[in-house]
Design an enzyme around this catalytic site. Structure first.
Site, PDB file in Angstrom:
ATOM      1  CG  HIS A 136     -26.862 -45.510  32.483  1.00  0.00           C
ATOM      2  ND1 HIS A 136     -25.924 -46.483  32.237  1.00  0.00           N
ATOM      3  CD2 HIS A 136     -28.065 -46.120  32.380  1.00  0.00           C
ATOM      4  CE1 HIS A 136     -26.532 -47.643  31.998  1.00  0.00           C
ATOM      5  NE2 HIS A 136     -27.836 -47.438  32.075  1.00  0.00           N
TER       6      HIS A 136
ATOM      7  CE1 TYR B 148     -17.592 -46.442  30.277  1.00  0.00           C
ATOM      8  CE2 TYR B 148     -15.943 -47.124  28.657  1.00  0.00           C
ATOM      9  CZ  TYR B 148     -17.160 -46.528  28.963  1.00  0.00           C
ATOM     10  OH  TYR B 148     -17.938 -46.009  27.953  1.00  0.00           O
TER      11      TYR B 148
ATOM     12  N   PRO C  21     -14.071 -47.288  20.302  1.00  0.00           N
ATOM     13  CG  PRO C  21     -14.763 -49.490  20.596  1.00  0.00           C
ATOM     14  CD  PRO C  21     -13.740 -48.663  19.892  1.00  0.00           C
TER      15      PRO C  21
ATOM     16  CE  LYS D  12     -17.770 -38.146  23.684  1.00  0.00           C
ATOM     17  NZ  LYS D  12     -18.953 -38.539  24.439  1.00  0.00           N
TER      18      LYS D  12
ATOM     19  CE1 TYR E 178     -18.404 -42.725  28.288  1.00  0.00           C
ATOM     20  CE2 TYR E 178     -20.501 -42.279  29.367  1.00  0.00           C
ATOM     21  CZ  TYR E 178     -19.649 -43.147  28.715  1.00  0.00           C
ATOM     22  OH  TYR E 178     -20.033 -44.447  28.481  1.00  0.00           O
TER      23      TYR E 178
HETATM   24  C1  PHB Z   1     -22.109 -50.385  24.355  1.00  0.00           C
HETATM   25  O1  PHB Z   1     -23.018 -50.495  25.172  1.00  0.00           O
HETATM   26  O2  PHB Z   1     -22.131 -51.010  23.278  1.00  0.00           O
HETATM   27  C2  PHB Z   1     -20.947 -49.499  24.627  1.00  0.00           C
HETATM   28  C3  PHB Z   1     -20.924 -48.764  25.801  1.00  0.00           C
HETATM   29  C4  PHB Z   1     -19.845 -47.932  26.054  1.00  0.00           C
HETATM   30  C5  PHB Z   1     -18.796 -47.871  25.175  1.00  0.00           C
HETATM   31  C6  PHB Z   1     -18.826 -48.599  24.003  1.00  0.00           C
HETATM   32  C7  PHB Z   1     -19.910 -49.421  23.726  1.00  0.00           C
HETATM   33  O3  PHB Z   1     -17.730 -47.078  25.455  1.00  0.00           O
END
Ligand code: PHB
Ligand code: APR
Length: 404
Positions: free
Chosen positions: A75, A203, A295, A299, A387
């Site tokens: 990505h 997000y 999460p 990280k 990130y």
């Molecule tokens: C996930 O795909 O499980 C995932 C993606 C981004 C995050 C946390 C979990 O910030």
């Protein structure tokens, strides 16, 4: 009692323990890995899925990148949704071509187990009653397997047994400082059998709470909702989950997640946790055994990979040059990165989630924060470089890998 000898005794076959075992193997250093769960349990456990550029580079340099290269989804950007508007942050453009790769942690673990088995070095699942001792001079790990008592004598123990493991609690309480924050919410996560409706993560900030759109493959979507921390999954029939996902994620341009059959669901609490130092005598903690991040910044797995790269470098210096300086510096080197990741994860979490005590002022402040973030190249660059991951703490070469 069966007595075994090795150089490094590794407790835990999660990403940290398996990566370390492989890095040591590539340096000709012997290890024994002990895991209390079954192999299937370790592989099937649904966990995170975002790999930083450095973690991808590391797996490739270790020769375990084939699955990642064929099934991982690179990505180059991500979306932040504010006030029902999706804003794209071009990670690659802002970081000179660096990106993240979506590849489930269970896939990583499966690939690493295969690699370990191919080395012929010991990996014992279903090890019962694991305990450690002799941390000052002569480390031993004791465990039961198939009805027999075993003892592993080693030079170094790597505590890679996660947050609920036995290694961190084996350190005297007065030798550790614990830093902790819990959050007044958790994440309800689902896996759904449906193709993702976006190629990149979303997000979403919403007045009703945070939501996250992610994926595992071209046919499986992974989504999360902010919920109260002690929420029971029984309160969430599938229709209610989808209603809430769509409400929080739908944007004014009509984008929303595709709806499909939910094949897995659960609620996880969120916390920030650091135990310092990450070393006690000949015990070295790595990964979730030493630190937990919420999460939101993706990280957790990446920090575990960074810890074991630093540890492999230090163990290599210890055996190949008889130097213990790098082992002595292990904790400080890791903790610098850990605190940066803690800060980033806390910031992503507090900027995107609704807190129960927040009033209208806080909502407007969050919206202003996010609208600034998504309109300022400087602010987006700051997010992007964190990130995709900060540069590695030690070179791949110094950990015995070519390249990097
Ligand atoms: C996930 O795909 O499980 C995932 C993606 C981004 C995050 C946390 C979990 O910030
Ligand atoms: N004896 C042996 N093994 C143990 C014990 C024990 N007493 N206790 C726990 N374990 C095992 C767990 O079953 C697990 O397989 O240690 C392993 C720890 O793995 P993880 O919890 O995955 O932790 P880590 O390897 O540090 O990886 C960090 O995992 O928790 C996620 O999201 C987190 O991505 C991050 C990553």
């Amino acid at each position: 009692m069966a007595v075994h000898k090795t150089q490094v005794g590794i407790v835990g076959a999660g990403p940290a323990g398996l990566l370390l075992g492989q890095l040591l193997h590539l340096n000709g250093i012997d290890s024994v890995i002990l895991e209390n769960r079954t192999r299937d349990y370790v592989i099937d456990r649904v966990r995170a899925g975002v790999l930083e550029q450095g973690t991808v580079d590391l797996l490739r340099a270790m020769g375990v990148g084939a699955g990642l290269d064929s099934r991982g989804l690179r990505h180059d950007g991500l979306y932040i949704s504010v006030q029902q508007r999706r804003h794209r942050i071009d990670l690659a453009d802002l970081t000179d071509g660096r990106a993240i790769t979506v590849y489930g942690q269970n896939e990583v673990v499966k690939d690493l187990i295969d690699a370990r088995v191919a080395t012929g070095r010991p990996l014992n699942f279903e090890a019962g009653g694991v305990s450690i001792d002799g941390l000052d001079a002569r480390p031993v790990i004791r465990f039961q397997h198939a009805g027999a008592e075993h003892e592993v004598r080693c030079d170094i123990i790597a505590g890679c047994d996660g947050f609920h493991g036995i290694c961190r609690p084996s350190i005297p309480a007065d030798a550790l400082t614990v830093y902790e924050r819990s959050y007044p919410f958790g994440w309800l996560g689902i896996l759904a059998e449906v193709g993702p409706s976006s190629d990149e993560l979303v997000y979403a900030h919403h007045e009703r709470g945070f939501a996250l759109f992610s994926m595992r493959s071209p046919t499986v979507t992974r989504l999360y909702l902010q919920v109260p921390p002690d929420e029971s999954i029984d309160n969430w029939p599938d229709d209610a989950i989808w209603d809430e996902m769509v409400t929080r994620m739908m944007s004014l341009d009509g984008w929303k997640p595709n709806i499909g059959r939910i094949i897995q669901k659960g609620v996880t609490p969120m916390r920030s946790f650091v135990a310092a130092p990450m070393r006690h005598g000949r015990l070295f903690l790595a990964g979730d055994a030493a630190h937990i991040v919420p999460p939101t910044g993706a990280k957790g797995l990446n920090l575990a990979a960074s810890d074991v790269l630093v540890l492999a470098h230090a163990v290599k210096a210890f055996y190949q040059r008889g130097q213990s300086d790098a082992l002595d510096q292990y904790s400080d080197v890791c903790l610098r990165r850990v605190w940066r990741a803690q800060r980033f994860s806390w910031w992503m979490t507090s900027t995107l989630h609704r807190f129960p005590d927040d009033g209208p002022f806080d909502l407007q402040r969050q919206i202003a924060d996010l609208e600034y973030l998504t309109s300022s190249r400087a602010a987006m660059t700051s997010l992007a470089e964190q990130y995709v991951g900060l540069p590695p703490e030690v070179s791949f070469e110094s950990a015995g890998l070519s390249g990097g």
